[in-house]
Design a protein around this motif. Sequence first.
Motif, mmCIF file in Angstrom:
data_model
loop_
_atom_site.group_PDB
_atom_site.id
_atom_site.type_symbol
_atom_site.label_atom_id
_atom_site.label_comp_id
_atom_site.label_asym_id
_atom_site.label_seq_id
_atom_site.Cartn_x
_atom_site.Cartn_y
_atom_site.Cartn_z
ATOM 1 N N ARG A 140 0.822 -1.206 0.000
ATOM 2 C CA ARG A 140 0.000 0.000 0.000
ATOM 3 C C ARG A 140 0.858 1.259 0.000
ATOM 4 N NH1 ARG A 140 -1.058 2.063 4.710
ATOM 5 N NH2 ARG A 140 -1.053 0.033 5.748
ATOM 6 N N LEU A 141 1.909 1.268 0.810
ATOM 7 C CA LEU A 141 2.736 2.459 0.941
ATOM 8 C C LEU A 141 3.587 2.732 -0.289
ATOM 9 C CD1 LEU A 141 3.892 1.846 4.609
ATOM 10 C CD2 LEU A 141 2.428 3.729 3.839
ATOM 11 N N SER A 142 4.040 1.662 -0.934
ATOM 12 C CA SER A 142 4.923 1.847 -2.093
ATOM 13 C C SER A 142 4.149 2.060 -3.379
ATOM 14 C CB SER A 142 5.843 0.634 -2.241
ATOM 15 O OG SER A 142 5.087 -0.537 -2.534
ATOM 16 N N GLY A 143 2.860 1.725 -3.379
ATOM 17 C CA GLY A 143 2.076 1.884 -4.591
ATOM 18 C C GLY A 143 2.460 0.934 -5.689
ATOM 19 N N SER A 144 3.102 -0.191 -5.334
ATOM 20 C CA SER A 144 3.525 -1.163 -6.340
ATOM 21 C C SER A 144 2.334 -1.995 -6.785
ATOM 22 C CB SER A 144 4.614 -2.070 -5.776
ATOM 23 O OG SER A 144 4.135 -2.761 -4.638
ATOM 24 N N THR A 145 2.514 -2.718 -7.882
ATOM 25 C CA THR A 145 1.436 -3.536 -8.431
ATOM 26 C C THR A 145 1.436 -4.939 -7.873
ATOM 27 O OG1 THR A 145 2.856 -4.153 -10.294
ATOM 28 C CG2 THR A 145 1.409 -2.233 -10.581
ATOM 29 N N ALA A 146 2.452 -5.292 -7.110
ATOM 30 C CA ALA A 146 2.524 -6.628 -6.514
ATOM 31 C C ALA A 146 3.079 -6.500 -5.113
ATOM 32 C CB ALA A 146 3.417 -7.556 -7.349
ATOM 33 N N LEU A 176 7.550 1.937 7.181
ATOM 34 C CA LEU A 176 6.627 0.876 7.584
ATOM 35 C C LEU A 176 6.390 0.902 9.092
ATOM 36 C CD1 LEU A 176 4.984 -1.626 6.814
ATOM 37 C CD2 LEU A 176 7.087 -2.971 7.020
ATOM 38 N N HIS A 177 7.463 1.093 9.853
ATOM 39 C CA HIS A 177 7.333 1.186 11.311
ATOM 40 C C HIS A 177 6.428 2.354 11.697
ATOM 41 C CE1 HIS A 177 8.612 2.917 15.211
ATOM 42 N NE2 HIS A 177 8.585 1.651 15.594
ATOM 43 N N ALA A 178 6.648 3.515 11.074
ATOM 44 C CA ALA A 178 5.818 4.677 11.379
ATOM 45 C C ALA A 178 4.360 4.422 11.009
ATOM 46 C CB ALA A 178 6.350 5.899 10.638
ATOM 47 N N ASP A 179 4.143 3.761 9.892
ATOM 48 C CA ASP A 179 2.778 3.446 9.468
ATOM 49 C C ASP A 179 2.067 2.567 10.502
ATOM 50 O OD1 ASP A 179 0.634 3.061 7.231
ATOM 51 O OD2 ASP A 179 1.197 1.013 7.806
ATOM 52 N N GLN A 180 2.758 1.585 11.021
ATOM 53 C CA GLN A 180 2.136 0.700 12.003
ATOM 54 C C GLN A 180 1.921 1.403 13.340
ATOM 55 O OE1 GLN A 180 0.863 -2.508 11.272
ATOM 56 N NE2 GLN A 180 1.194 -1.483 9.311
ATOM 57 N N ARG A 181 2.801 2.341 13.696
ATOM 58 C CA ARG A 181 2.532 3.121 14.896
ATOM 59 C C ARG A 181 1.323 4.036 14.702
ATOM 60 N NH1 ARG A 181 4.041 0.773 19.220
ATOM 61 N NH2 ARG A 181 3.126 2.641 20.156
ATOM 62 N N HIS A 182 1.103 4.508 13.492
ATOM 63 C CA HIS A 182 -0.128 5.227 13.187
ATOM 64 C C HIS A 182 -1.339 4.306 13.403
ATOM 65 C CE1 HIS A 182 0.831 9.242 11.775
ATOM 66 N NE2 HIS A 182 1.837 8.780 11.060
ATOM 67 N N PRO A 236 -7.581 -9.439 10.059
ATOM 68 C CA PRO A 236 -7.774 -8.506 8.957
ATOM 69 C C PRO A 236 -6.556 -7.631 8.744
ATOM 70 C CG PRO A 236 -8.947 -7.773 10.902
ATOM 71 C CD PRO A 236 -8.415 -9.164 11.209
ATOM 72 N N ALA A 237 -6.333 -7.276 7.489
ATOM 73 C CA ALA A 237 -5.212 -6.397 7.172
ATOM 74 C C ALA A 237 -5.531 -4.980 7.600
ATOM 75 C CB ALA A 237 -4.920 -6.445 5.660
ATOM 76 N N ALA A 238 -4.513 -4.163 7.691
ATOM 77 C CA ALA A 238 -4.710 -2.788 8.108
ATOM 78 C C ALA A 238 -5.503 -2.039 7.049
ATOM 79 C CB ALA A 238 -3.356 -2.110 8.335
ATOM 80 N N GLY A 239 -6.274 -1.055 7.470
ATOM 81 C CA GLY A 239 -7.083 -0.276 6.554
ATOM 82 C C GLY A 239 -6.227 0.687 5.751
ATOM 83 N N PRO A 240 -6.851 1.380 4.776
ATOM 84 C CA PRO A 240 -6.109 2.291 3.910
ATOM 85 C C PRO A 240 -5.562 3.470 4.686
ATOM 86 C CG PRO A 240 -8.462 2.522 3.566
ATOM 87 C CD PRO A 240 -8.274 1.319 4.447
ATOM 88 N N ARG A 241 -4.395 3.932 4.254
ATOM 89 C CA ARG A 241 -3.746 5.083 4.873
ATOM 90 C C ARG A 241 -3.268 6.037 3.787
ATOM 91 N NH1 ARG A 241 -4.198 6.603 10.151
ATOM 92 N NH2 ARG A 241 -4.362 4.767 11.456
ATOM 93 N N THR A 242 -3.051 7.266 4.148
ATOM 94 C CA THR A 242 -2.539 8.233 3.192
ATOM 95 C C THR A 242 -1.097 7.889 2.850
ATOM 96 O OG1 THR A 242 -3.955 9.925 4.155
ATOM 97 C CG2 THR A 242 -2.100 10.669 2.791
ATOM 98 N N PRO A 243 -0.749 7.708 1.547
ATOM 99 C CA PRO A 243 0.611 7.325 1.173
ATOM 100 C C PRO A 243 1.565 8.489 1.347
ATOM 101 C CG PRO A 243 -0.713 7.745 -0.780
ATOM 102 C CD PRO A 243 -1.655 7.825 0.378
ATOM 103 N N PRO A 244 2.891 8.184 1.372
ATOM 104 C CA PRO A 244 3.897 9.263 1.473
ATOM 105 C C PRO A 244 3.830 10.199 0.287
ATOM 106 C CG PRO A 244 4.861 7.124 1.912
ATOM 107 C CD PRO A 244 3.509 6.869 1.358
ATOM 108 N N ALA A 245 4.409 11.356 0.463
ATOM 109 C CA ALA A 245 4.401 12.340 -0.614
ATOM 110 C C ALA A 245 5.190 11.820 -1.803
ATOM 111 C CB ALA A 245 5.002 13.652 -0.115
#
Length: 362
Positions: free
Chosen positions: A119-125, A335-341, A138-147
């Motif tokens: 989700r964070l990298s915006g990759s296709t796989a 990734l660590h920061a995302d999970q702390r969010h 369940p997987a984590a919900g959607p989050r705002t990606p990095p700039a």
Amino acid sequence: MAQRHPDPTDPRSGHAGPAPTGDTLAGYLRAQATEFLRALRLHRETGSGANGPDGSADAARALRRSARRVSASLHTFQSLLDAEWSDAMRPELAWVSGTLAMEHAYTARLERLLTALHRLSGSTALPSQGPVPAAGRPAAGPRTPPAPGAERGNLTVGAAKAGALLDRQLTLARTRAHSTALQALGSSRFHAVADRVAVLASEVPLTATATATDLRPLAAAAEDRLRDAVTALPLITAGNPYNAAALIHGLAPDTAPHPQDAPWHQVRLLLRLHRYAREAVRGEGTGETAADPRLRAAGLALNRHRDASEAAAAAAQAARTPRIAPATAYALGVLHADQRHEVEAARFAFQQAWQEETVCAS
């Protein structure tokens, strides 16, 4: 002889009719012991069958569920049970539940982290070298990606290597947990636990006064311990959209669990004790469908908190791997920061669910 009237119903217990006593507790424990034995038989039947992995996972989950409920009841209602038997039984049931939970925990953690990287990298796989195993959480919900820009490029480059590193580390841990669980299920220690549970399915070692003792004060005490622990939580901080203090020591050399998380984990355990005490008072065989929706929402939020906290710790641990590329370390830091969010979001969700439960109970 004067007519004996039933005690008034404790509104927190949800129990109507005559006061539940040790006989009610004995019926609940027998039902949970029977569920344990049924799950054990299913595990033995499916462990080497054509559908073994799925059947074994379901059986292991049922074993953990019944072991947790018996252990929790021995804790909450310990004054109504033979002390020597209860003190010997509780740590063994905790060992069974904890040992069987590890493989599932590593599987779910890996899926959560790889999904977040994707989700964070915006990759296709998914950024992994191999297939992602199924998991029950369940997987984590959607989050705002990095700039966009250089950060996006660095994250995309490092995400694949970060995913491969997490895949290696957590798959190894999961494999070891699987082996440990298999060894535990074949050990003499586990057979001794199963024998004790088999006896419990027909004979519950109550004290002499248990059949005349109301369960509701003991269940209310479990609820009071939960409410006291929730009162001590920093719910005002949990209402903020971002808690920067939670990231200060996230990637520090100290690998101890995050100090902010421990009180929340404790509340999760106390909430589980409260739920199971309510089941026992009501004489229910299981709480999966009968649980109060508000308590269930609070419990799910705390489960999400635990999952995100452990995933953040796994990302931080991977970032400490020697000689990894800067792009890989950067991806793991994001990734660590995302999970702390996600931890903060789960705390806020619990706050909302708990406030609703408190208003409805008042």
